[in-house]
Design an enzyme around this catalytic site. Structure first.
Site, mmCIF file in Angstrom:
data_model
loop_
_atom_site.group_PDB
_atom_site.id
_atom_site.type_symbol
_atom_site.label_atom_id
_atom_site.label_comp_id
_atom_site.label_asym_id
_atom_site.label_seq_id
_atom_site.Cartn_x
_atom_site.Cartn_y
_atom_site.Cartn_z
ATOM 1 N N ASP A 145 0.864 -1.186 0.000
ATOM 2 C CA ASP A 145 0.000 0.000 0.000
ATOM 3 C C ASP A 145 0.898 1.233 0.000
ATOM 4 O OD1 ASP A 145 -1.726 -2.137 0.608
ATOM 5 O OD2 ASP A 145 -3.091 -0.835 1.713
ATOM 6 N N LYS A 208 -6.980 3.372 -3.431
ATOM 7 C CA LYS A 208 -7.439 3.364 -2.039
ATOM 8 C C LYS A 208 -7.695 4.799 -1.597
ATOM 9 C CE LYS A 208 -5.522 2.035 2.512
ATOM 10 N NZ LYS A 208 -4.363 1.356 3.158
ATOM 11 N N LYS A 244 -10.505 0.272 -2.707
ATOM 12 C CA LYS A 244 -10.400 0.043 -1.264
ATOM 13 C C LYS A 244 -10.710 1.324 -0.491
ATOM 14 C CE LYS A 244 -7.155 -1.289 2.422
ATOM 15 N NZ LYS A 244 -5.790 -1.756 2.751
#
Length: 308
Positions: A145, A208, A244
């Site tokens: 991430d 995300k 996400k």
């Protein structure tokens, strides 16, 4: 494709109006609710990103990742043999080895995700970001991430943003890359759409919403804009990018609403751990509580559910 970026326009009032309608959606009940909650569990990135993380609390988190819902509750739902686990365990790079060892000892193959690239601020030199990514992959993380440099968005340096994300994608190698846009710090929904597009063009497997450390994290207006970008990118390229939402998602009802929104905007095929994740640290506890209520008709006492 800068021509995509230059033509972007977001009708903010319409997006906000749609987001307000989403908040009024009625949630599902009974067995349908239990089914949606178990689906949400399989899409959770169970996370601990605290300065006081230790091998012991990472090990406890990994055990919970393998056994997210109490065995007797799953048996009551006839779901005990379906192999329900969370989607991934997310930790800092220094704790990746601890998570891998704990999951190996538990006999499961849940992927370990690691934040990197100057998380959460992104205010580190690019060379440092790339080194951190490579180290996390070397330690065994299967998902990375990363977090973008917000300044590149706020100053309109779109080619610079593309190049930074592309180099991060290269550093990830075989690992999946989730690009955190930190949408609460991008200034406008148009910037959110543009950053989403560029992150996908540069090779992101997921986009995300947030690090979870910003003042404003996952919100429905931002989610709508990012999912519309994913849909347009799919129409133009045929490539499916995951989504996400992360930060501030704490209740089972919120989790179901996000699942319903993904189903409405992107379709049922996105409702899998391969294309949808929920970034959360405390959400699982509320989901288990709601499943307990569904099975027993009353909420559990504090000692009846293990800590998430």
């Amino acid at each position: 494709e800068l021509s995509w970026i230059s033509k972007v326009y977001v009708n903010r009032p319409a997006v906000v109006r749609h987001a307000e309608q989403i908040k009024k959606w009625k949630t599902v009940k009974g067995n349908w609710q239990a089914a949606w909650l178990l689906k949400a569990v399989t899409c959770i990135d169970l996370t601990t990103l605290s300065g006081d993380d230790t091998p012991s609390n990472v090990r406890r988190l990994c055990f919970k990742a393998k056994h997210p819902i109490r065995e007797d509750l799953l048996r009551a739902l006839n779901m005990h043999d379906k192999g329900i686990t969370v989607g991934a365990v997310c930790v800092y790079p220094a704790r990746v080895s601890d998570a891998l060892n704990a999951l190996r000892d538990a006999g499961c193959n849940i992927p370990v995700a690691s934040v990197a690239a100057g998380f959460p601020s992104g205010q580190t030199p690019l060379e440092t970001k790339l080194t951190e990514i490579r180290l996390a992959v070397e330690y065994g993380a299967r998902e990375i991430d990363i977090v973008i440099s917000r300044s590149l968005v706020l100053t309109g340096q779109w080619e610079g943003l593309y190049e930074e994300i592309r180099l991060c994608r290269e550093a990830c190698g075989e690992a999946h890359m989730k690009t955190i846009l930190a949408t609460g710090e991008l200034g406008s929904l148009a910037n959110v759409y543009k950053a989403s597009m560029i992150a996908m063009m540069a090779g992101s497997d997921f986009i995300k919403t947030s690090t979870g450390k910003e003042v404003e994290n996952a919100t429905f207006p931002v989610g709508i804009v990012m999912m519309r970008a994913i849909k347009e990118y799919y129409w133009k390229t045929g490539y499916k990018v995951g989504f996400k939402p992360a930060g501030g998602i704490r209740t089972a009802k919120e989790a179901i609403t996000w699942l319903m929104l993904v189903k409405e905007e992107l379709g049922v095929e996105w409702l899998t751990p391969e294309l949808f994740r929920l970034g959360a640290s405390s959400l699982l506890g509320d989901i288990e509580k709601q499943i307990f209520y569904h099975v027993h008709g009353s909420y559990p006492s504090q000692h009846e559910l293990a800590m998430a």
